[in-house]
Scaffold this motif. Structure first.
Motif, PDB file in Angstrom:
ATOM      1  N   LEU A1132       3.013  -7.259  -4.916  1.00 34.03           N
ATOM      2  CA  LEU A1132       1.739  -7.970  -4.888  1.00 34.03           C
ATOM      3  C   LEU A1132       1.645  -8.898  -3.691  1.00 34.03           C
ATOM      4  O   LEU A1132       0.538  -9.250  -3.247  1.00 34.03           O
ATOM      5  CB  LEU A1132       1.556  -8.765  -6.180  1.00 34.03           C
ATOM      6  CG  LEU A1132       1.396  -7.945  -7.476  1.00 34.03           C
ATOM      7  CD1 LEU A1132       1.472  -8.877  -8.678  1.00 34.03           C
ATOM      8  CD2 LEU A1132       0.070  -7.193  -7.459  1.00 34.03           C
ATOM      9  N   ASP A1133       2.807  -9.318  -3.160  1.00 33.89           N
ATOM     10  CA  ASP A1133       2.851 -10.228  -2.025  1.00 33.89           C
ATOM     11  C   ASP A1133       3.196  -9.503  -0.740  1.00 33.89           C
ATOM     12  O   ASP A1133       3.610 -10.133   0.250  1.00 33.89           O
ATOM     13  CB  ASP A1133       3.886 -11.324  -2.279  1.00 33.89           C
ATOM     14  CG  ASP A1133       3.562 -12.105  -3.528  1.00 33.89           C
ATOM     15  OD1 ASP A1133       2.359 -12.281  -3.804  1.00 33.89           O
ATOM     16  OD2 ASP A1133       4.509 -12.505  -4.234  1.00 33.89           O
ATOM     17  N   ASP A1134       3.053  -8.160  -0.733  1.00 32.32           N
ATOM     18  CA  ASP A1134       3.381  -7.405   0.473  1.00 32.32           C
ATOM     19  C   ASP A1134       2.434  -7.786   1.589  1.00 32.32           C
ATOM     20  O   ASP A1134       1.240  -8.007   1.371  1.00 32.32           O
ATOM     21  CB  ASP A1134       3.302  -5.904   0.183  1.00 32.32           C
ATOM     22  CG  ASP A1134       4.010  -5.084   1.226  1.00 32.32           C
ATOM     23  OD1 ASP A1134       3.470  -4.961   2.338  1.00 32.32           O
ATOM     24  OD2 ASP A1134       5.110  -4.559   0.933  1.00 32.32           O
ATOM     25  N   ILE A1135       2.978  -7.860   2.793  1.00 33.22           N
ATOM     26  CA  ILE A1135       2.185  -8.261   3.950  1.00 33.22           C
ATOM     27  C   ILE A1135       1.133  -7.237   4.294  1.00 33.22           C
ATOM     28  O   ILE A1135       0.119  -7.549   4.895  1.00 33.22           O
ATOM     29  CB  ILE A1135       3.119  -8.527   5.158  1.00 33.22           C
ATOM     30  CG1 ILE A1135       2.360  -9.287   6.243  1.00 33.22           C
ATOM     31  CG2 ILE A1135       3.696  -7.223   5.668  1.00 33.22           C
ATOM     32  CD1 ILE A1135       3.258  -9.747   7.375  1.00 33.22           C
ATOM     33  N   ALA A1138      -2.766  -2.739   2.068  1.00 31.27           N
ATOM     34  CA  ALA A1138      -2.860  -1.517   1.264  1.00 31.27           C
ATOM     35  C   ALA A1138      -1.813  -1.511   0.161  1.00 31.27           C
ATOM     36  O   ALA A1138      -2.096  -1.138  -0.988  1.00 31.27           O
ATOM     37  CB  ALA A1138      -2.698  -0.282   2.158  1.00 31.27           C
ATOM     38  N   VAL A1139      -0.605  -1.918   0.494  1.00 26.71           N
ATOM     39  CA  VAL A1139       0.454  -1.935  -0.510  1.00 26.71           C
ATOM     40  C   VAL A1139       0.153  -2.956  -1.593  1.00 26.71           C
ATOM     41  O   VAL A1139       0.269  -2.683  -2.796  1.00 26.71           O
ATOM     42  CB  VAL A1139       1.817  -2.208   0.156  1.00 26.71           C
ATOM     43  CG1 VAL A1139       2.912  -2.305  -0.895  1.00 26.71           C
ATOM     44  CG2 VAL A1139       2.136  -1.138   1.182  1.00 26.71           C
ATOM     45  N   ALA A1140      -0.235  -4.181  -1.169  1.00 23.42           N
ATOM     46  CA  ALA A1140      -0.529  -5.232  -2.138  1.00 23.42           C
ATOM     47  C   ALA A1140      -1.724  -4.855  -3.020  1.00 23.42           C
ATOM     48  O   ALA A1140      -1.717  -5.085  -4.231  1.00 23.42           O
ATOM     49  CB  ALA A1140      -0.800  -6.553  -1.408  1.00 23.42           C
ATOM     50  N   GLN A1141      -2.745  -4.285  -2.379  1.00 18.52           N
ATOM     51  CA  GLN A1141      -3.910  -3.904  -3.159  1.00 18.52           C
ATOM     52  C   GLN A1141      -3.589  -2.787  -4.151  1.00 18.52           C
ATOM     53  O   GLN A1141      -4.064  -2.793  -5.289  1.00 18.52           O
ATOM     54  CB  GLN A1141      -5.030  -3.447  -2.210  1.00 18.52           C
ATOM     55  CG  GLN A1141      -6.358  -3.191  -2.898  1.00 18.52           C
ATOM     56  CD  GLN A1141      -6.975  -4.470  -3.461  1.00 18.52           C
ATOM     57  OE1 GLN A1141      -6.664  -5.573  -2.996  1.00 18.52           O
ATOM     58  NE2 GLN A1141      -7.828  -4.322  -4.454  1.00 18.52           N
ATOM     59  N   ARG A1142      -2.770  -1.822  -3.710  1.00 18.47           N
ATOM     60  CA  ARG A1142      -2.400  -0.734  -4.619  1.00 18.47           C
ATOM     61  C   ARG A1142      -1.585  -1.259  -5.791  1.00 18.47           C
ATOM     62  O   ARG A1142      -1.773  -0.837  -6.943  1.00 18.47           O
ATOM     63  CB  ARG A1142      -1.618   0.327  -3.876  1.00 18.47           C
ATOM     64  CG  ARG A1142      -1.359   1.563  -4.715  1.00 18.47           C
ATOM     65  CD  ARG A1142      -0.695   2.658  -3.950  1.00 18.47           C
ATOM     66  NE  ARG A1142      -1.163   3.968  -4.386  1.00 18.47           N
ATOM     67  CZ  ARG A1142      -0.634   5.109  -4.009  1.00 18.47           C
ATOM     68  NH1 ARG A1142       0.383   5.115  -3.177  1.00 18.47           N
ATOM     69  NH2 ARG A1142      -1.125   6.261  -4.435  1.00 18.47           N
ATOM     70  N   ALA A1143      -0.649  -2.154  -5.513  1.00 20.35           N
ATOM     71  CA  ALA A1143       0.144  -2.733  -6.589  1.00 20.35           C
ATOM     72  C   ALA A1143      -0.750  -3.470  -7.577  1.00 20.35           C
ATOM     73  O   ALA A1143      -0.558  -3.387  -8.796  1.00 20.35           O
ATOM     74  CB  ALA A1143       1.207  -3.669  -6.020  1.00 20.35           C
ATOM     75  N   SER A1144      -1.738  -4.213  -7.044  1.00 19.85           N
ATOM     76  CA  SER A1144      -2.637  -4.963  -7.917  1.00 19.85           C
ATOM     77  C   SER A1144      -3.473  -4.027  -8.794  1.00 19.85           C
ATOM     78  O   SER A1144      -3.627  -4.255  -9.987  1.00 19.85           O
ATOM     79  CB  SER A1144      -3.547  -5.844  -7.057  1.00 19.85           C
ATOM     80  OG  SER A1144      -4.477  -6.533  -7.868  1.00 19.85           O
TER      81      SER A1144
END
Length: 1335
Positions: A1132-1135, A1138-1144
């Motif tokens: 969720l805290d990925d810089i 896209a990664v953070a949004q996908r995790a969310s």
């Protein structure tokens, strides 16, 4: 003269007028009396003309070359017109309403009077014309008609001497038709015998005419003809017992047949016909043959009872004695003496008397032969005079004496019928067709038992009414068919020169006879026919097989050659399905008599199976089930073969054969399997194994060089059945060279089709044979099946290929079908219930679990060399170790340990916990002087090599071949061969390899399902930890976990569901948790955001299919899942947005059960690993903030966590004696199981604090990675000094966090862990935890 001719012509016009009036129904219609009166005029006129003739035209009538002289004697009257009128009247006889009796008598008398006046070509038509009257005259006129034929017409037509150069006349050619009509329209055997004996005295080849009637006559005429043939030629019966029983009963033909076959053995010893008749129950005890003609003179002293013994051809004497009767005159001996007194020059001739019996022995009173069996019958008066003017029977010796070149050349002698192979073509054809016709009598056209549509399919439909009213009963027809068998055995002995067409026709008819007589009543009739099969026909068929094997086989084919299509379904308008079913039933009927040998079976069955496959619809196949089940029953088959011999025709087509041959044969096996026919499982598996080997390792085809025709001498080709050929060649050399495709042996689609059919047949056979279900991978059948599947999986063409996705691809469909059937087979054999992950610990040896499960991959390796690869299955080549050396000295030096400490601000809940590092061996620099150089040594440490049972293996001495068997793992190098592993492990290994190559979703799913049944239900990998540890560890590190991880995608949820269950199981196996732990670290800490992007999806998909039951009582699995879940929350805290949004987004898609299981794993990690508690609290807090509706942090959660903390503190206080015994917050019963588990878990948690090998979440997630925007949890909880300095330095400073991390109040915990444990334990804990901070 002119007036008589005019009146004669006028009367002919009257006859024509009668004919027209009857034909057109002109009223009033003439009666029979009217026509008879006109006919009497003609008879009186003709006799009057004859009286005027001075010459002897009756004598001329017997000589064809004197016809011109005879016709010149008569006046010019319209004799031809009268004949034509008589023929017309014969045609309209059925239209005469009354007076038929008188009309018939007058018509026959007129014809007898007209004979002498007609031309020869017209006279020759009279036998057929008179015989045709049998269709319309009353029964009371039958005797007069037979008399007219035998005494007035036949002697001057058939008996007339032939003219010079004349071969055959119309009269002789019409004899079969005359016989057929007489036999058909009268059932009086006396008339039959009278007519036949008359013809036997006139025609030497009358047997040809009888055979013609039997062969081509109507159904009603054949039985009398056959009966007369065997009556007058008793030698045709091969047994003396039955020959003496043949006789004529002059009542009806049914009683004749019963008398022939129901005769008792005692009565058979008699040769006389009266004695024979007396033995027949239910019949007349004094039967009498046909009676000779009585004296025709009205004034005879015998009062009409004296038999005529002489005949007078002088028309003047005849008309003087009997003015109203046409010549010749038949008179008794007394009347002869009276006439001789008046006409001394008149010549009288003897006439033949009826044969009272047909003797089986020679009737010559002076016979001196030792072999007295009669073989000839002479009808000439010269020989008959020795037997009372009756035809005489001679033996061979007497016949040669009486009839030779010097005497008896003009006698009419009927000898034994010879072999058909030596006859002229016409006689040969009549004989063969007569045999066929008699054999077909066993199943006449009227028999409705064979076909439901017989009324519609009957070839002779016009004869149905006749058959219903006048035909024989089925029992009588079967008895009549025995004549055909006797003819075969007696005449048709097979020789090398026997015509193939004739022999094949007989064989086909005989096969039909076997079929028609397969079900017989258990009575005397059935016994006699069965005895005929075993004692006579069997030996004859054995001789045929020796001399004409190919002909015998050709007759048993489903589509035989034209000449072998005889009887039964070939004589009806049957469908192709009926042809196959009836033909196959014929083959089955020959089996009980040992006529179907192994050689015959191997030749005909491929063609039958192909015909069944091509021509019988699927819905009609069950009609063949009974027959095929009986034949192919390996235990109770009437064939008498064992299973190997019975199915040799199938097994031979899987050894060194092409895919086309195997595909065809497999279609046969599918048919047999669909009919629930059992094929022994061991034989079936052996056949399929040979087939797979032939397809995977094709050999070059060899051309047949000999003409032996054996199947094993050449490469087999598919069987081809059609209507124009009996069968196709079994060897490809009989085809043109252009029909040998070079690429025929490498067709992947054909080979895949074979594999699919094999698995389909195998699966169905297991169900049919009721093979034990869920027997496990170690069952007897399972081992063989797994070996077969492994061979299939190793086929080179079972691999992905390039195809156009827009169009249907046959190869893709076949590949999908193959893996689906493979999954069904494996599911049938593997246990029904899958193994629970918590049971894995019960299977794995304790030493492996303790030494492998809790070790990190870095600590468990035994290979010091850092360049070794754990992903290559290739062997690792070693060098022999050297004694001493610098490396050995470095390895034995003390370790130099360093430590690093990281701190964060006081805003975090707990201090930072150091990350784990690999403990490395470091050598101090050593300076060597010149004096020390000679004594300095160094040793190189090499990786240890162990076998499957942990025994050390000496690798200093090994060959190049052995070097290929070493497999490198992080636990060392193991020596094993894939080929030597159990079949189910080989299948798993091959499936894992195939799983890396296929991309089709259906194929991948079926492979995963198959792996699930083998691994989870069959417990294959769990048991491999005991028996094949090296293979298991190598698969864990190179295949299993990595492949399952790669296949977990949200797009293929059906695949992911199976892969998740497999992945969880693999994690519980040795090294599984370590590998999965490292895998998550590598993917979530990867510099490429795309890798992290995919890792988020995979962990979420794992959570979707995760349940608490899957991870319960599995500490290693719980830790691994908690580790992966923490990485997901940290994403969720990925810089990368896209990664953070996908995790969310993906976190919101987790179902409640999956989220509950993930959180439960975190809770278990909280209770088990003290150092991870701050991070877990931080992660759950962050998750609760992200998912506020899911109740992540509940009262129950906090209560359970404080309960664990409280119990740990109680344990510490108990240890130092502050309390008597520990208690939990619930004050639970200390003896309960729940409390015992809590206490045990708390003690384990305290023990792990002192362990240096425990895996911690903080060790994996504690490092500040450059692409992380914030830390997922604070670190270094216990370094008070550093913490205090940091707080003093940045006391009032606050941090602005991202939305993904909740903002916490700047408060520290009022109670540290040391306050619960006590001051006496604080130093102990500090020292224990500080040891984990070593870097």
């Amino acid at each position: 003269m002119g007036t008589r001719a005019a009146a004669f012509t006028a009367k002919i016009r009257n006859l024509s007028d009668y004919h027209l009036r009857l034909l057109h129904a002109v009223v009033p219609a003439p009666s029979g009396l009217d026509i008879a009166n006109t006919l009497k005029y003609f008879s009186q006129t003709l006799l009057g003309v004859l009286r005027e003739i001075q010459e002897r035209p009756m004598d001329m009538l017997h000589h064809r070359d004197q016809d011109a002289m005879r016709l010149a004697l008569f006046p010019n009257l319209d004799y031809s017109g009268l004949h034509q009128s008589l023929v017309a009247l014969v045609d309209i006889m059925p239209l005469i309403q009354y007076g038929t009796q008188v009309f018939g008598q007058a018509l026959l008398n007129t014809m007898a009077c007209l004979v002498v006046f007609l031309e020869r070509k017209v006279i020759d038509t009279l036998p057929y014309l008179v015989a045709s009257m049998m269709t319309s005259i009353p029964d009371t006129l039958h005797h007069q008609l037979i008399t007219t034929l035998c005494y007035y017409i036949l002697p001057v037509t058939v008996g007339a001497s032939a003219a010079e150069g004349e071969e055959e006349n119309y009269a002789a050619a019409s004899v079969p038709a005359v016989l057929m009509m007489i036999f058909q329209y009268t059932d009086n055997s006396a008339f039959h015998c009278e007519l036949l004996e008359c013809l036997m005295a006139l025609k030497a080849d009358i047997v040809k005419d009888l055979l013609c009637v039997i062969a081509y006559g109507t159904p009603t005429s054949r039985p009398p003809a056959a009966n007369l043939l065997f009556y007058y030629w008793p030698n045709l019966n091969p047994t003396l017992y039955d020959r003496r029983g043949v006789h004529i009963k002059f009542s009806d033909i049914s009683s004749v047949l019963k008398a022939m076959f129901n005769k008792s053995a005692q009565a058979a010893k008699s040769d006389s016909i009266s004695q024979t008749a007396n033995s027949d129950s239910g019949e007349s005890k004094n039967p009498k043959g046909w009676k000779p003609l009585v004296c025709q003179i009205e004034e005879c002293d015998g009062d009409g009872t004296s038999e005529a013994v002489k005949v007078c051809h002088d028309h003047a004497v005849c008309l003087g004695a009997c003015p109203d009767n046409p010549p010749p005159l038949y008179i008794c001996i007394d009347c002869v003496e009276d006439i001789k007194r008046e006409h001394s020059t008149v010549e009288f001739f003897d006439i033949l008397m009826p044969m009272a019996q047909v003797s089986a022995t020679c009737e010559n009173k002076n016979c001196r032969s030792s072999e007295k069996n009669a073989i000839a019958t002479c009808f000439s008066m010269e020989c008959a005079s020795y037997n009372g003017n009756k035809p005489i029977r001679y033996c061979t010796q007497c016949n040669n004496i009486r009839h030779n070149n010097r005497r008896g050349t003009d006698h009419v002698v009927h000898t034994t019928i010879g072999s058909p192979w030596a006859m002229d073509p016409q006689m040969q054809n009549y004989t063969i067709e007569a045999i066929v016709s008699l054999l077909n009598e066993a199943q006449p056209f009227g028999d409705k038992t064979k076909c439901k549509d017989q009324d519609r399919l009957n070839r002779a439909g016009l004869l149905d009414d006749i058959d219903k009213t006048e035909g024989l009963s089925p029992e009588e027809s079967r008895l009549l068919s025995r004549y055909g068998v006797w003819l075969i055995v007696g005449l048709c002995a097979p020789t090398p020169d026997t015509p193939i067409e004739m022999l094949g026709r007989i064989l086909a008819a005989l096969c039909h006879w076997f079929n028609a007589t397969q079900y017989l009543p258990d009575d005397q009739q059935g016994t006699s026919i069965e005895r005929l099969k075993s004692e006579n026909i069997h030996n004859w068929l054995q001789d045929v097989c020796k001399t004409h094997f190919e002909v015998f086989v050709a007759c048993l084919m489903p589509h035989p050659v034209e000449y072998a299509r005889v009887g039964g379904h070939w004589d009806t308008l049957a469908t192709r399905t009926d042809h196959i079913k009836e033909g196959f039933n014929r083959l089955f009927c020959l089996v009980p008599y040992e006529l179907v040998t192994v050689q015959v079976w191997d030749r005909v069955m491929p063609h039958w199976m192909e015909a069944i496959h091509n021509e019988i619809p699927e819905e009609e196949l069950p009609e063949l089930k009974i027959t095929l089940s009986k034949l192919l029953d390996s235990d109770m088959s009437p064939l008498g073969f064992d299973a190997t011999q019975m199915y040799k025709f199938i097994s031979v087509r899987f050894t060194n054969t092409t895919g086309s041959v195997q595909e065809q044969t497999l279609s046969w096996l599918q048919i047999l399997t669909s009919l629930n026919i059992v094929i022994p499982m061991n034989l079936l598996l052996a056949i399929f194994s040979d087939g797979v080997s032939s397809l995977c390792n094709p050999t070059a085809p060899t051309r047949k060089t000999s003409t032996s025709g054996r199947q094993d001498s050449s490469v087999l080709e598919p069987v081809v059945e059609d209507d124009s050929h009996s069968s196709s060649a079994l060897s490809e050399d009989e085809r043109s060279p252009s029909e040998h495709p070079e690429d025929h042996y490498s067709d992947p689609e054909l080979n895949l089709t074979c594999f699919v059919l094999m698995l389909d047949v195998l699966f169905k056979q297991m169900e049919v044979q009721e093979v034990e279900k869920h027997q496990g991978v170690d069952g007897q059948v399972s081992v063989s099946v797994m070996a077969l599947i492994c061979d299939m999986l190793n086929a080179p063409w079972l691999a992905p290929h390039a195809c156009d996705g827009e169009q249907e691809c046959t190869t893709c469909e076949l590949t999908t079908a193959f893996f689906q059937l493979e999954m069904d087979v494996v599911a049938y054999l593997c246990p029904r219930v899958a193994i629970q992950n918590n049971r894995v610990a019960d299977i794995i040896p304790p030493e492996m679990e303790s030494s492998q499960v809790n070790k990190s991959p870095e600590l468990s390796t035994q290979d010091i060399q850092t360049g070794s690869s754990t992903h290559s299955p290739k062997p690792y080549h070693q060098f022999p170790p050297k004694e001493g050396g610098l490396m050995s000295a470095m390895a034995n030096m003390p370790q130099i340990v360093t430590a690093t400490v990281e701190t964060v601000g006081e805003l975090d809940i707990a201090p930072n916990i150091p990350q784990e590092h690999v403990v490395k061996a470091v050598a101090r620099a050593v300076t060597l002087t010149e004096e020390d150089v000679a004594h300095a040594t160094a040793n190189v440490a090499l990786p240890s090599v162990v076998g499957e049972d942990d025994e050390p293996i000496d690798t200093t001495q090994h060959s190049d071949d052995d070097s290929d068997n070493f497999w490198v793992t992080s636990q060392g190098k193991f020596k094993f061969r894939i080929e030597e592993l159990p079949p189910h492990l080989q299948v798993i290994h091959t499936l894992l390899i195939r799983l890396e190559k296929f991309e089709d979703g259906d194929v991948v799913y079926h492979i995963c399902e198959c792996l699930k049944y083998l691994v989870l239900h069959g417990e294959a990998m769990a048991h491999a930890a005991n028996d094949h540890r090296g293979f298991l560890i190598w698969c864990q590190e190179n295949k299993t976990i990595g492949i399952m991880w790669s296949l977990i995608e949200a797009e293929w949820s059906h695949v992911a569901e199976v892969c998740v269950s497999l992945l969880l199981h693999f994690v519980t196996l040795p090294c599984g948790a370590d590998i999965f732990w490292k895998l998550c670290e590598n993917h979530f800490n990867h510099q490429d955001w795309k890798v992290r992007f995919q890792a988020v999806e995979k962990v979420v998909v794992i959570g979707r299919f995760l349940g608490v039951s899957a991870v319960r009582q599995c500490p290693g699995l719980q830790a691994a899942i908690a580790h992966a879940f923490c990485f997901l929350i940290a994403s969720l805290d990925d810089i990368n947005v896209a990664v953070a949004q996908r995790a969310s987004l993906y976190l919101t898609t987790l179902p409640d059960a999956g989220l509950r299981a993930l959180c439960w794993c975190l809770e278990q990690q909280f209770d088990s690993v003290i150092m991870d508690r701050p991070m877990i609290i931080q992660a759950l807090h962050q998750l609760s903030s992200r998912l506020p509706d899911r109740r992540i942090l509940s009262w129950e959660f906090f209560f359970n966590r404080f309960d664990a903390l409280y119990l740990e503190a109680q344990i510490a206080l108990e240890k130092y004696g502050d309390i008597a015994f520990p208690r939990d917050l619930k004050n639970s019963d200390m003896t309960s199981d729940v409390f015992e588990r809590k206490l045990s878990r708390a003690k384990d948690a305290l023990t792990l604090v002192q362990s240096a090998s425990v895996r911690t979440l903080s060790g994996s997630l504690g490092t500040k990675w450059p692409y992380k925007r914030t830390m997922s949890a604070p670190a270094n909880m216990f370094n008070r000094t550093v913490e205090k300095q940091q707080v003093d330095k940045e006391k009032e400073k606050t941090y602005l966090r991202q939305a993904s991390a909740p903002l916490l109040k700047r408060k520290t915990s009022k109670f540290g862990l040391g306050q619960f444990i006590g001051s006496n334990q604080s130093n102990h804990l500090d020292s224990g935890i500080s040891s984990l901070s070593l870097a």
